[in-house]
Design an enzyme around this catalytic site. Structure first.
Site, PDB file in Angstrom:
ATOM      1  N   ILE A   1      -4.623 -37.126 -17.575  1.00 19.62           N
ATOM      2  CA  ILE A   1      -4.617 -35.999 -17.299  1.00 19.62           C
ATOM      3  C   ILE A   1      -5.743 -36.470 -15.540  1.00 19.62           C
ATOM      4  O   ILE A   1      -7.090 -37.136 -15.948  1.00 19.62           O
ATOM      5  CB  ILE A   1      -5.680 -35.568 -18.125  1.00 19.62           C
ATOM      6  CG1 ILE A   1      -5.281 -34.879 -19.267  1.00 19.62           C
ATOM      7  CG2 ILE A   1      -6.797 -33.964 -17.648  1.00 19.62           C
ATOM      8  CD1 ILE A   1      -5.862 -34.723 -20.626  1.00 19.62           C
TER       9      ILE A   1
ATOM     10  N   GLY B   1      -4.805 -40.740 -19.516  1.00 22.10           N
ATOM     11  CA  GLY B   1      -4.201 -40.838 -19.026  1.00 22.10           C
ATOM     12  C   GLY B   1      -3.885 -40.383 -18.144  1.00 22.10           C
ATOM     13  O   GLY B   1      -4.208 -40.035 -16.893  1.00 22.10           O
TER      14      GLY B   1
ATOM     15  N   THR C   1       4.260 -52.524 -19.251  1.00 26.31           N
ATOM     16  CA  THR C   1       3.829 -51.114 -18.846  1.00 26.31           C
ATOM     17  C   THR C   1       4.083 -49.764 -17.996  1.00 26.31           C
ATOM     18  O   THR C   1       4.538 -48.860 -16.967  1.00 26.31           O
ATOM     19  CB  THR C   1       3.164 -50.213 -20.518  1.00 26.31           C
ATOM     20  OG1 THR C   1       4.620 -50.787 -21.347  1.00 26.31           O
ATOM     21  CG2 THR C   1       4.126 -48.538 -20.663  1.00 26.31           C
TER      22      THR C   1
ATOM     23  N   GLY D   1       5.007 -47.277 -25.605  1.00 20.43           N
ATOM     24  CA  GLY D   1       4.126 -47.189 -25.185  1.00 20.43           C
ATOM     25  C   GLY D   1       3.233 -46.397 -24.723  1.00 20.43           C
ATOM     26  O   GLY D   1       2.584 -46.453 -23.694  1.00 20.43           O
TER      27      GLY D   1
ATOM     28  N   GLY E   1       1.017 -43.499 -22.399  1.00 20.69           N
ATOM     29  CA  GLY E   1       2.210 -43.804 -21.586  1.00 20.69           C
ATOM     30  C   GLY E   1       2.434 -43.774 -20.137  1.00 20.69           C
ATOM     31  O   GLY E   1       1.517 -44.144 -19.848  1.00 20.69           O
TER      32      GLY E   1
ATOM     33  N   LYS F   1     -13.496 -45.643 -22.958  1.00 23.69           N
ATOM     34  CA  LYS F   1     -14.166 -44.182 -22.256  1.00 23.69           C
ATOM     35  C   LYS F   1     -14.826 -43.021 -22.094  1.00 23.69           C
ATOM     36  O   LYS F   1     -15.090 -42.584 -21.122  1.00 23.69           O
ATOM     37  CB  LYS F   1     -12.357 -43.286 -22.918  1.00 23.69           C
ATOM     38  CG  LYS F   1     -11.475 -43.868 -22.323  1.00 23.69           C
ATOM     39  CD  LYS F   1      -9.839 -43.245 -23.061  1.00 23.69           C
ATOM     40  CE  LYS F   1      -8.496 -43.961 -22.787  1.00 23.69           C
ATOM     41  NZ  LYS F   1      -7.318 -43.767 -23.504  1.00 23.69           N
TER      42      LYS F   1
HETATM   43  N1  HSE Z   1      -3.481 -46.255 -25.661  1.00 22.57           N
HETATM   44  C1  HSE Z   1      -4.418 -45.436 -25.204  1.00 22.57           C
HETATM   45  C2  HSE Z   1      -4.647 -44.241 -25.663  1.00 22.57           C
HETATM   46  C3  HSE Z   1      -3.516 -45.543 -23.974  1.00 22.57           C
HETATM   47  O1  HSE Z   1      -3.503 -43.773 -26.720  1.00 22.57           O
HETATM   48  O2  HSE Z   1      -4.999 -43.373 -25.645  1.00 22.57           O
HETATM   49  C4  HSE Z   1      -3.881 -44.740 -23.097  1.00 22.57           C
HETATM   50  O3  HSE Z   1      -5.853 -45.146 -22.187  1.00 22.57           O
END
Ligand code: HSE
Length: 397
Positions: free
Chosen positions: A130, A128, A10, A181, A296, A199
């Site tokens: 940001i 993601g 992805t 995704g 995503g 994270k």
């Molecule tokens: N699976 C993770 C989420 C993807 O949903 O935040 C992004 O790190």
């Protein structure tokens, strides 16, 4: 600049797409064209426009002096670690979206990159699309960061939003998030909170300059959240949000991942769907919020490609990242304090014997009693709640 992409899933295919969509802008900002020369994957992609770039052996990339930057979007710690280490040792810069790799091996890979005068960057590993890693590393360097708390998982935020707004079923909404995704290959990492746990470990490591091990962080996911909890949340004017938080206490940090009931007036309550929101408090800055697309294909690829652009501009300069392998001992979560929302099948007398005065909550649910407690330590809550028949409990934010 010739680059290689390791992992054509992805995010990897998103990187190729972003480079195609914004080719000219990226070239202008980087100062030169960025071209994908290889894509490393176990699979072949017959009919794919990039078919002729697919290779199966990472050593082809290691040994090609033309490759200056490698993107790692494979996921998982191994073999990603072996491949990334080999690339850095060969003098290639690496950009990754892989939080599993960064949380487990980040400090070591940063050191290897520095030794070889290259860069290892990982903006896409948290939040993601940001920007949060670069702001912490480059923009908020005048501050002692005293708190970071946020919604760091797009999948579970999407699920909780749909469950709240549409009364959607847990499994159906998870499937939807996977199709879009957002979810990990194994969505257990999302719904059990392991993903936001890694994270917040990465963000806390950057803030304190030492290794914060995600295994040391108390972590709960959303698997125990039911439609009845959401019914109570609505009755209280609150929403259930999966929060990852880190607070400086003395010379250490108190970290936790768990669902919280946030009042509708709370800024993170407005962070819905796949969006992430990250609240940062610095001792001289005060408050800052980062908000945007948290998961995503294209948003995450946007952050990876931004790292590539930065690396093209810093081809012979290591950008210092203050994250050393020395371990940060976290404060035991049992010492942290919270107020709790509790559902029980016990009688009011037993509740009050255990907790003293509590505030009862009415949401029209038969056969149980719900209440909120005063603020207490996790340890105290465990002891008191062991005296009643617990159905569920959620911390209050
Ligand atoms: N699976 C993770 C989420 C993807 O949903 O935040 C992004 O790190």
């Amino acid at each position: 600049m010739k680059i290689a992409v390791m992992g054509y899933g992805t995010i990897g295919s998103g990187v190729v797409e972003v480079l195609r969509i914004n080719h000219e802008k990226i070239a202008r900002r980087a100062g030169e064209e960025v071209e994908v020369k290889y894509i490393l994957d176990l699979r072949d992609f017959p009919g794919d426009p990039m078919e002729d770039k697919i290779v199966h052996d990472y050593k082809i990339i290691v040994e090609d002096p033309e490759i200056g930057i490698v993107v790692e979007t494979m996921g998982g710690v191994e073999p990603a670690y072996t491949f990334v280490k080999a690339m850095l040792e060969a003098g290639k810069q690496v950009a990754t979206s892989n939080k599993n790799l960064v949380a487990a091996k980040g400090a070591g890979l940063i050191a290897i990159a520095r030794e070889h005068g290259v860069n290892f960057q990982f903006e896409a590993s948290v939040g993601g699309g940001i920007p949060i890693i670069r702001p912490l590393n480059k923009c908020l360097t005048a501050d002692e960061i005293e708190e970071i708390s946020g919604i760091l998982n797009g999948t579970t935020n999407y699920m909780l939003t749909k469950m709240t707004d549409e009364g959607a079923d847990f499994d159906a909404v998870l499937k939807d998030a996977q199709e879009k995704g957002y979810a990990e290959k194994d969505p257990t990492a999302d719904i059990k909170g392991y993903d936001p746990c890694r994270k917040i470990a990465i963000l806390t490591s950057l803030v304190c300059g030492k290794q914060v091990d995600f295994e040391d962080i108390y972590c709960e996911g959303i698997t125990e959240i039911t439609p009845t909890d959401i019914q109570y949340a609505k009755a209280m004017g609150r929403s259930v949000k999966l929060l990852a938080s880190s607070r400086k206490e003395g010379d250490s940090y108190s970290c936790m991942v768990a669902p919280f009931l946030l009042p509708d007036s709370h800024p993170l309550c407005g962070v819905n769907d796949v969006f992430n929101g990250i609240f940062v408090h610095g001792n001289v800055l005060g408050d800052a919020m980062f908000y945007g697309s948290g998961a995503g294909k294209l948003p995450t690829a946007s952050a990876v490609v931004a790292d590539v652009v930065d690396m093209v501009k810093h081809q012979h300069t290591n950008i210092y990242i203050d994250w050393k392998p020395e371990k940060m001992e976290l404060i035991d979560y049992k010492e942290s304090t919270n107020a709790f929302f509790v559902r029980t099948s016990s009688k009011k007398q037993d509740i009050e014997n255990a907790f003293g005065a509590v505030s009862y909550i009415e949401a029209g649910v038969a056969g149980e009693t719900a209440f909120t407690t005063e603020i207490m330590t996790e340890k105290e809550f465990e002891e008191k709640s062991a005296q009643i028949e617990l159905i569920n409990r959620i911390r209050l934010g």
